[in-house]
Scaffold this motif. Structure first.
Motif, short mmCIF file in Angstrom:
data_model
loop_
_atom_site.label_atom_id
_atom_site.label_comp_id
_atom_site.label_asym_id
_atom_site.label_seq_id
_atom_site.Cartn_x
_atom_site.Cartn_y
_atom_site.Cartn_z
N ASN A 243 -68.90 36.40 17.53
CA ASN A 243 -69.82 37.02 16.58
C ASN A 243 -71.24 36.57 16.93
O ASN A 243 -71.44 35.66 17.72
N ARG A 244 -72.22 37.24 16.34
CA ARG A 244 -73.62 36.97 16.66
C ARG A 244 -73.99 35.49 16.48
O ARG A 244 -74.69 34.92 17.30
N ALA A 245 -73.53 34.90 15.41
CA ALA A 245 -73.87 33.49 15.13
C ALA A 245 -73.37 32.56 16.24
O ALA A 245 -74.00 31.54 16.52
N GLU A 246 -72.27 32.91 16.88
CA GLU A 246 -71.73 32.08 17.96
C GLU A 246 -72.49 32.25 19.27
O GLU A 246 -72.44 31.39 20.14
N VAL A 247 -73.18 33.36 19.41
CA VAL A 247 -73.88 33.68 20.65
C VAL A 247 -75.35 33.30 20.61
O VAL A 247 -75.90 32.79 21.59
N MET A 248 -75.98 33.51 19.47
CA MET A 248 -77.42 33.29 19.35
C MET A 248 -77.81 31.86 19.71
O MET A 248 -77.11 30.91 19.35
N GLN A 249 -78.89 31.73 20.45
CA GLN A 249 -79.49 30.48 20.89
C GLN A 249 -78.70 29.77 21.99
O GLN A 249 -79.11 28.71 22.46
N LYS A 250 -77.57 30.33 22.43
CA LYS A 250 -76.89 29.77 23.59
C LYS A 250 -77.63 30.23 24.84
O LYS A 250 -78.37 31.22 24.80
N SER A 251 -77.43 29.57 25.95
CA SER A 251 -78.10 29.93 27.19
C SER A 251 -77.65 31.31 27.67
O SER A 251 -76.47 31.68 27.54
N CYS A 252 -78.59 32.04 28.25
CA CYS A 252 -78.24 33.36 28.80
C CYS A 252 -77.30 33.23 30.00
O CYS A 252 -76.74 34.23 30.45
N ARG A 253 -77.07 32.03 30.47
CA ARG A 253 -76.10 31.81 31.55
C ARG A 253 -74.68 32.13 31.08
O ARG A 253 -73.78 32.31 31.89
N CYS A 254 -74.49 32.14 29.78
CA CYS A 254 -73.18 32.46 29.17
C CYS A 254 -72.08 31.52 29.64
O CYS A 254 -70.94 31.92 29.84
N THR A 255 -72.41 30.25 29.79
CA THR A 255 -71.42 29.28 30.24
C THR A 255 -70.24 29.19 29.28
O THR A 255 -69.15 28.81 29.68
N PHE A 256 -70.46 29.56 28.03
CA PHE A 256 -69.38 29.54 27.05
C PHE A 256 -68.32 30.61 27.37
O PHE A 256 -67.24 30.59 26.79
N MET A 257 -68.62 31.51 28.31
CA MET A 257 -67.69 32.56 28.68
C MET A 257 -67.09 32.35 30.07
O MET A 257 -66.36 33.19 30.57
N TYR A 258 -67.40 31.21 30.71
CA TYR A 258 -66.84 30.92 32.03
C TYR A 258 -65.39 30.46 31.86
O TYR A 258 -65.03 29.85 30.86
N GLY A 259 -64.60 30.73 32.86
CA GLY A 259 -63.21 30.31 32.87
C GLY A 259 -62.82 29.80 34.25
O GLY A 259 -63.66 29.72 35.16
N GLU A 260 -61.55 29.51 34.42
CA GLU A 260 -61.11 28.90 35.67
C GLU A 260 -61.29 29.82 36.88
O GLU A 260 -61.46 29.34 38.00
N LEU A 261 -61.29 31.13 36.66
CA LEU A 261 -61.46 32.06 37.78
C LEU A 261 -62.90 32.55 37.97
O LEU A 261 -63.18 33.35 38.85
N THR A 262 -63.81 32.05 37.16
CA THR A 262 -65.21 32.41 37.32
C THR A 262 -65.72 31.76 38.61
O THR A 262 -65.58 30.55 38.80
N ASP A 263 -66.27 32.56 39.49
CA ASP A 263 -66.68 32.12 40.82
C ASP A 263 -67.82 31.12 40.77
O ASP A 263 -68.89 31.42 40.23
N LYS A 264 -67.60 29.95 41.34
CA LYS A 264 -68.61 28.87 41.32
C LYS A 264 -69.85 29.26 42.12
O LYS A 264 -70.96 28.90 41.76
N GLU A 265 -69.68 30.00 43.19
CA GLU A 265 -70.82 30.43 43.99
C GLU A 265 -71.72 31.38 43.19
O GLU A 265 -72.95 31.31 43.27
N THR A 266 -71.11 32.25 42.42
CA THR A 266 -71.90 33.16 41.58
C THR A 266 -72.63 32.39 40.50
O THR A 266 -73.79 32.68 40.19
N ILE A 267 -71.98 31.40 39.92
CA ILE A 267 -72.64 30.54 38.93
C ILE A 267 -73.87 29.88 39.54
O ILE A 267 -74.94 29.84 38.93
N ASN A 268 -73.74 29.38 40.77
CA ASN A 268 -74.88 28.76 41.46
C ASN A 268 -75.99 29.78 41.70
O ASN A 268 -77.17 29.44 41.58
#
Length: 108
Positions: free
Chosen positions: A57-82
């Motif tokens: 919900n909006r309250a969980e997303v607002m003021q978090k970094s636009c990097r969206c690290t809260f949505m990364y998982g084990e298959l999220t590519d580390k090179e793309t994160i870099n």
């Protein structure tokens, strides 16, 4: 008015309102807006489509970094994160795909 315009009629807010209005008129448009003038680029707006797709919900997303690290998982590519970190740090333009996870930990 002395000192210029303030509040919702200030130029930067009018600009953001126009972006939001145009994007919300697109039925399949899911997006976030972040403030690039503050450290770690906090999210200042997310539309309803983003909330529906991600499960957050909006309250969980607002003021978090636009990097969206809260949505990364084990298959999220580390090179793309870099790459994201480099683009933001050096204020560059780039385009890439990244695997994000919904709140319930399922792939996005």
């Amino acid at each position: 008015m002395a000192g210029g315009r303030r509040g919702l009629v200030a130029p930067q807010n009018t600009f953001l309102e126009n972006i939001i209005r145009r994007s919300n008129s697109q039925p399949d448009s899911s997006f976030l807006l972040a403030n690039a003038q503050i450290v770690d680029f906090p999210i200042v707006y997310c539309n309803e489509a983003f909330c529906k797709i991600s499960g957050y919900n909006r309250a969980e997303v607002m003021q978090k970094s636009c990097r969206c690290t809260f949505m990364y998982g084990e298959l999220t590519d580390k090179e793309t994160i870099n790459r994201i970190d480099q683009v933001l740090e050096h204020q560059l333009y780039d385009q890439f795909e990244i695997l994000l996870y919904k709140k319930n930990s399922k792939l996005q």
